[in-house]
Design an enzyme around this catalytic site. Structure first.
Site, PDB file in Angstrom:
ATOM      1  N   SER A  31       0.805  -1.589   0.380  1.00  6.14           N
ATOM      2  CA  SER A  31       0.303  -0.075  -0.184  1.00  6.14           C
ATOM      3  C   SER A  31       0.738   1.480   0.195  1.00  6.14           C
ATOM      4  O   SER A  31       1.612   0.997  -0.075  1.00  6.14           O
ATOM      5  CB  SER A  31      -0.636   0.224   1.110  1.00  6.14           C
ATOM      6  OG  SER A  31      -0.171  -0.247   2.616  1.00  6.14           O
ATOM      7  N   TYR A  38       8.473   7.241  16.640  1.00  5.96           N
ATOM      8  CA  TYR A  38       8.994   7.104  15.079  1.00  5.96           C
ATOM      9  C   TYR A  38      10.461   8.139  15.463  1.00  5.96           C
ATOM     10  O   TYR A  38      11.231   7.695  14.378  1.00  5.96           O
ATOM     11  CB  TYR A  38       8.090   7.993  15.291  1.00  5.96           C
ATOM     12  CG  TYR A  38       7.859   8.197  13.600  1.00  5.96           C
ATOM     13  CD1 TYR A  38       7.659   6.818  12.341  1.00  5.96           C
ATOM     14  CD2 TYR A  38       7.259   9.716  13.422  1.00  5.96           C
ATOM     15  CE1 TYR A  38       7.954   6.736  11.168  1.00  5.96           C
ATOM     16  CE2 TYR A  38       7.938   9.223  11.427  1.00  5.96           C
ATOM     17  CZ  TYR A  38       7.635   7.607  10.751  1.00  5.96           C
ATOM     18  OH  TYR A  38       7.585   8.097   9.004  1.00  5.96           O
ATOM     19  N   SER A  69      12.133   9.637   6.823  1.00  3.93           N
ATOM     20  CA  SER A  69      10.899  10.833   7.304  1.00  3.93           C
ATOM     21  C   SER A  69      11.506  11.896   7.407  1.00  3.93           C
ATOM     22  O   SER A  69      12.579  12.555   7.428  1.00  3.93           O
ATOM     23  CB  SER A  69       9.906  10.494   8.494  1.00  3.93           C
ATOM     24  OG  SER A  69       9.408  11.662   8.490  1.00  3.93           O
ATOM     25  N   ILE A 111       2.765   4.285  -0.022  1.00  8.06           N
ATOM     26  CA  ILE A 111       3.930   4.578  -1.520  1.00  8.06           C
ATOM     27  C   ILE A 111       4.965   3.626  -2.132  1.00  8.06           C
ATOM     28  O   ILE A 111       5.528   3.608  -3.179  1.00  8.06           O
ATOM     29  CB  ILE A 111       4.992   4.968  -0.366  1.00  8.06           C
ATOM     30  CG1 ILE A 111       4.817   7.554  -0.438  1.00  8.06           C
ATOM     31  CG2 ILE A 111       6.587   5.708  -0.951  1.00  8.06           C
ATOM     32  CD1 ILE A 111       6.118   7.263   1.522  1.00  8.06           C
TER      33      ILE A 111
END
Length: 283
Positions: free
Chosen positions: A19, A161, A148, A21
């Site tokens: 799913s 994260y 990220s 990217i």
């Protein structure tokens, strides 16, 4: 700079390909003639992505569905051998699987931090180590990771994260120094807000899926736009690909040029999220 990548001649292994990217990358690379290995935990979702690749120019012998849980480190050597048996080589390993977080530090169970590190850091490290000897033997190859903007700055409700994505950036930047002189390449990818299920699948304080998106994600770049920008970055030979369209992208420069301003901006973001209750001060 890395060597520009010609995807028409590449065997590309994508984790997190079911799913978001990863799926968008697979579909677009099918159009470019890449041979694809699609990995994730959800086999049925991978088959759907495979079918989309076939509709976009791939052939049955150029798309391999290879279920893999990045926590199953013991399986990675065997999965790597299966890919090599099928295609003879791996030109690009794209470590894209990952999970985010939506909870304050004070509320978050320590097990959630372990999951952040196991899935987002140790999984990509283990798979890269499994693939690396084969790439060294063939004398070429690129190992990439989807990090990220949160791997560059600290963001509210994402302490685990951010810790994981900062660690990912450090590891793969260091790996680049070791394998670059040997003819191999490393590419780090730093997306901002991308419209995927990342927020819905993010872990809450107890380690369960948060189950809801947020305005930042819903207002972000589409997964297809993101995949296009990432592929263009590989074609251009960028060793680090920043991709996004929102104000979060400005934080990458602001953190370097005016860290104090970046810290204040992110604190304001935390308060606006409603998760941080700031006590009223009596005068």
């Amino acid at each position: 700079m890395n060597e520009p990548m010609d995807f028409s001649k590449c065997v590309v292994w994508i984790t997190g390909a079911s799913s978001g990217i990863g799926a968008a990358l697979a579909t677009q690379l099918a159009k470019r003639g890449s041979s694809l290995v699609l990995s994730a935990r959800d086999t049925s979702a991978l088959e759907s992505v495979r079918n989309e690749c076939l509709r976009n120019g791939a052939t049955p012998d150029t798309v391999m569905v290879l279920p893999l849980d990045v926590l199953d480190i013991d399986a990675m050597a065997d999965r790597t051998a299966e890919v090599v048996a099928q295609f003879g080589r791996i030109d690009l390993l794209l470590n894209n699987a990952g999970v985010s977080q939506r909870s304050t530090c004070v509320d978050t169970d320590l097990s959630v931090y372990r999951q952040m590190l196991d899935i987002n850091v140790l999984g990509p490290i283990a798979l890269s180590k499994a693939v690396l000897p084969m790439m060294l033997k063939q004398g070429s190859g690129t190992i990439a990771v989807t990090s990220s903007v949160a791997g560059k700055v600290g963001a509210p409700l994402r302490t685990g994260y951010c810790a994981a994505k900062h660690a990912v950036m450090g590891f793969f930047d260091a790996l680049r120094t070791e394998i670059g002189p040997l003819g191999l390449q490393v590419t780090t990818i730093t997306p901002g807000f991308i419209r995927t299920n990342v927020a819905r699948n993010a872990l809450n304080a107890q380690g369960k899926a948060a189950g809801m998106s947020d305005d930042d994600i819903e207002g972000g770049m589409s997964a297809d736009e993101c995949a296009t920008a990432i592929i263009e970055g590989f074609v251009a030979g960028l060793p680090e690909i920043a991709v996004g369209k929102g104000p979060e992208m400005a934080l990458l420069d602001l953190k370097r040029t005016d860290p104090e301003a970046a810290f204040r901006m992110l604190e304001e973001m935390a308060v606006k999220s409603g998760a941080i209750a700031v006590p009223h001060r009596q005068h």
